[in-house]
Scaffold this active site. Structure first.
Site, short mmCIF file in Angstrom:
data_model
loop_
_atom_site.label_atom_id
_atom_site.label_comp_id
_atom_site.label_asym_id
_atom_site.label_seq_id
_atom_site.Cartn_x
_atom_site.Cartn_y
_atom_site.Cartn_z
N HIS A 1 -0.87 7.28 8.16
CA HIS A 1 0.21 6.21 8.58
C HIS A 1 1.72 6.48 8.40
O HIS A 1 2.41 6.81 9.01
CB HIS A 1 -0.21 4.99 8.38
CG HIS A 1 0.60 3.81 8.88
ND1 HIS A 1 0.47 2.84 9.79
CD2 HIS A 1 1.82 3.42 8.34
CE1 HIS A 1 1.40 1.92 10.11
NE2 HIS A 1 2.24 2.25 8.99
N GLU A 2 1.61 6.60 7.03
CA GLU A 2 2.99 6.57 6.26
C GLU A 2 3.70 8.20 6.81
O GLU A 2 4.97 8.16 6.88
CB GLU A 2 2.89 6.75 4.83
CG GLU A 2 2.56 5.27 4.37
CD GLU A 2 3.54 4.20 4.72
OE1 GLU A 2 4.76 4.43 5.35
OE2 GLU A 2 3.08 2.89 4.90
N THR B 1 -3.69 5.37 5.05
CA THR B 1 -2.59 4.90 4.57
C THR B 1 -1.63 6.26 4.69
O THR B 1 -0.33 6.11 5.16
CB THR B 1 -2.52 4.48 2.93
OG1 THR B 1 -3.46 3.32 3.07
CG2 THR B 1 -1.23 3.81 2.56
N THR C 1 1.22 4.54 24.45
CA THR C 1 0.56 3.77 23.73
C THR C 1 0.64 2.28 24.41
O THR C 1 1.81 1.84 24.76
CB THR C 1 1.04 3.32 22.24
OG1 THR C 1 2.62 3.22 22.25
CG2 THR C 1 1.02 4.70 21.52
N LEU D 1 1.00 -1.19 -0.01
CA LEU D 1 0.04 0.01 0.03
C LEU D 1 0.94 1.24 -0.02
O LEU D 1 0.40 2.27 -0.59
CB LEU D 1 -0.98 -0.06 1.18
CG LEU D 1 -1.78 -1.12 1.37
CD1 LEU D 1 -2.97 -0.88 2.59
CD2 LEU D 1 -2.69 -1.43 0.06
N GLY D 2 1.88 1.19 0.82
CA GLY D 2 2.76 2.38 0.56
C GLY D 2 4.02 1.99 1.45
O GLY D 2 4.25 1.08 2.38
N TRP E 1 3.08 -1.66 17.82
CA TRP E 1 3.77 -2.87 18.37
C TRP E 1 5.26 -2.94 18.44
O TRP E 1 5.70 -3.95 18.64
CB TRP E 1 3.09 -4.16 17.86
CG TRP E 1 3.53 -4.37 16.30
CD1 TRP E 1 4.53 -5.30 15.90
CD2 TRP E 1 2.92 -3.95 15.03
NE1 TRP E 1 4.69 -5.30 14.58
CE2 TRP E 1 3.91 -4.61 14.20
CE3 TRP E 1 2.06 -3.02 14.72
CZ2 TRP E 1 3.83 -4.25 12.65
CZ3 TRP E 1 1.89 -2.82 13.41
CH2 TRP E 1 2.64 -3.19 12.47
ZN ZN Z 1 4.21 1.55 8.75
CA CA Z 2 4.02 1.92 23.45
#
Ligand code: ZN
Ligand code: CA
Length: 411
Positions: free
Chosen positions: A272-273, A269, A305, A216-217, A284
């Site tokens: 996020h990028e 997307t 987070t 996706l990217g 994560w």
């Molecule tokens: Zn990423």
């Molecule tokens: Ca964290």
């Protein structure tokens, strides 16, 4: 050492488990792809694979550890300011150029996406980074942040002439199959990355044997400032920016079309990028650890987070892959791998990281003062009389003579 049967069996299972986790058979940028959507086969992001390849290609580029050591005190400083009575209280505007790369299709068809669709993506970015009330980018989480960054489509080109910030470039190939073809295209079309945030919209190959198939990217992570003997450019200035497949660029809400990918049609997307470009790591931490420490250095360097052991591909809000650590997994975070409609949050610690990178990293720290979003007719000298961080509307058009602008200007 002598081991008994049970220990042998456990070892074997561990080895098998590790092998199947690491080998999904795909390599991009010469690196094993870490995560593929088990349902639709899409690779949401290959930014961490790209970073590994850049570090190999440019040995002078700061290692991830060197970068973290450099940025940590700067993040701490931003956090101090965020905690002060006044807070940050300064919205920064980043000029964007969107390069629409096509091979001759009419405007509005296939990868040569419409102006409206490009503008819809800028709208999403502003909703998400500003946590805008009444939009999909809003949340009521106690750690949800208005990042105080907004984006505008460029109004002047590097040569000073007028533009709408959309740079349509006709090139071959029709679709991009390999790293080298994308990277060559980026270097050939990029606008000065110290003055413009570069986004390339491309058609990634549909051929299942292609390196870029299903991607996706990806984004280029920031590098450090070159202090302490490290490379000032961290290598590869002319590839800096974000590349995104046209089928997940823009939002179907504002720019309906039949050519969006299912589940990736709300513009997340790019959110996020761009998070990666400003230093954010997957939520994560790209690892299965559940270790929690004060700086969250085992995971994403953002203590707010919750520790999460793996990525997610749906909106379920009750995953808890690190039961030993407080909090359920934050599947709504823009830096997870969930569907676009699941996402609505950057946290305060993520904001601190983004702002620290924006203030200090090469090709980021120069963006807020860029003239890129001023129309040429204003000229440089008259612009300088104006407040530099003028507010923009949701779709990236500068708003002039507003109460906000005046307040800022004469404050
Ligand atoms: Zn990423
Ligand atoms: Ca964290």
């Amino acid at each position: 050492m002598k081991i008994n049967f049970t220990q042998k069996a456990t070892l074997l299972l561990l080895l098998l488990g590790t092998a199947s986790f690491a080998q999904n058979g795909r390599k991009v940028f010469g690196k094993n792809v870490e995560s593929i959507n088990p349902v639709n086969g899409k690779i949401r992001c290959v930014s961490s694979e790209y970073e590994k390849s850049l570090q190999e290609k440019y040995p002078q580029r700061a290692s991830s550890q060197e970068f973290e050591n450099w940025i940590a005190p700067k993040v701490a400083q931003v956090k101090q300011q965020m905690a002060s009575a006044r807070g940050i209280d300064a919205v920064v505007t980043i000029p964007v150029v969107v390069h629409v790369i096509h091979n001759g299709d009419a405007v509005g068809s296939n990868e040569n996406i419409s102006d409206v669709r490009v503008q819809s993506q800028i709208t999403v970015l502003n909703q998400d980074f500003r946590k805008m009330l009444g939009t999909p980018g809003y949340n009521t989480n106690a750690v949800g942040a208005d990042v105080e960054i907004q984006f505008c489509l460029a109004q002047r080109k590097p040569d000073g002439t007028a533009t709408n910030g959309i740079n349509r470039v006709q090139r071959t190939p029709a679709s991009y199959a390999s790293e080298s073809s994308v990277e060559t295209m980026k270097a050939a079309t990029q606008w000065d990355p110290t003055q413009y945030f570069n986004i390339w919209v491309v058609y990634f190959s549909d051929s299942s044997s292609a390196e870029m198939y299903g991607v996706l990217g990806y984004a280029q992570f920031p590098s450090n400032s070159g202090l302490g003997g490290m490379a000032p450019n961290g290598g590869s200035a002319n590839t800096d920016g974000v590349v995104i497949d046209y089928r997940c660029f823009g939002t179907s809400t504002l720019a309906p079309s039949s050519n969006y990918f299912d589940d990736y049609d709300k513009g997340r997307t790019a959110t996020h990028e761009i998070g990666h470009c400003f230093g954010l790591i997957h939520i994560w931490g790209d690892n299965g650890s559940c270790t929690v420490n004060a700086t969250d250095s085992a995971k994403d360097f953002c203590p707010d987070t919750p520790a999460q052991a793996e990525e997610h591909y749906d909106c379920t809000s009750t995953y808890n892959t690190c039961p030993s650590a407080p909090g359920n997994d934050m599947t709504a975070n823009y830096m997870d791998y969930t569907n676009d409609t699941c996402m609505n949050i950057f946290t305060l610690d993520q904001k601190a990281r983004i702002l620290a990178v924006l203030q200090n990293s090469p090709r980021r720290s120069t963006l807020p003062a860029s003239l890129g979003c001023q129309p040429p007719s204003l000229g440089t000298s008259s612009f300088e009389l104006l407040e530099r961080h003028e507010p923009v509307s949701e779709s990236g058009q500068p708003i002039r003579n507003t109460e906000h602008a005046n307040r800022k200007r004469f404050a």
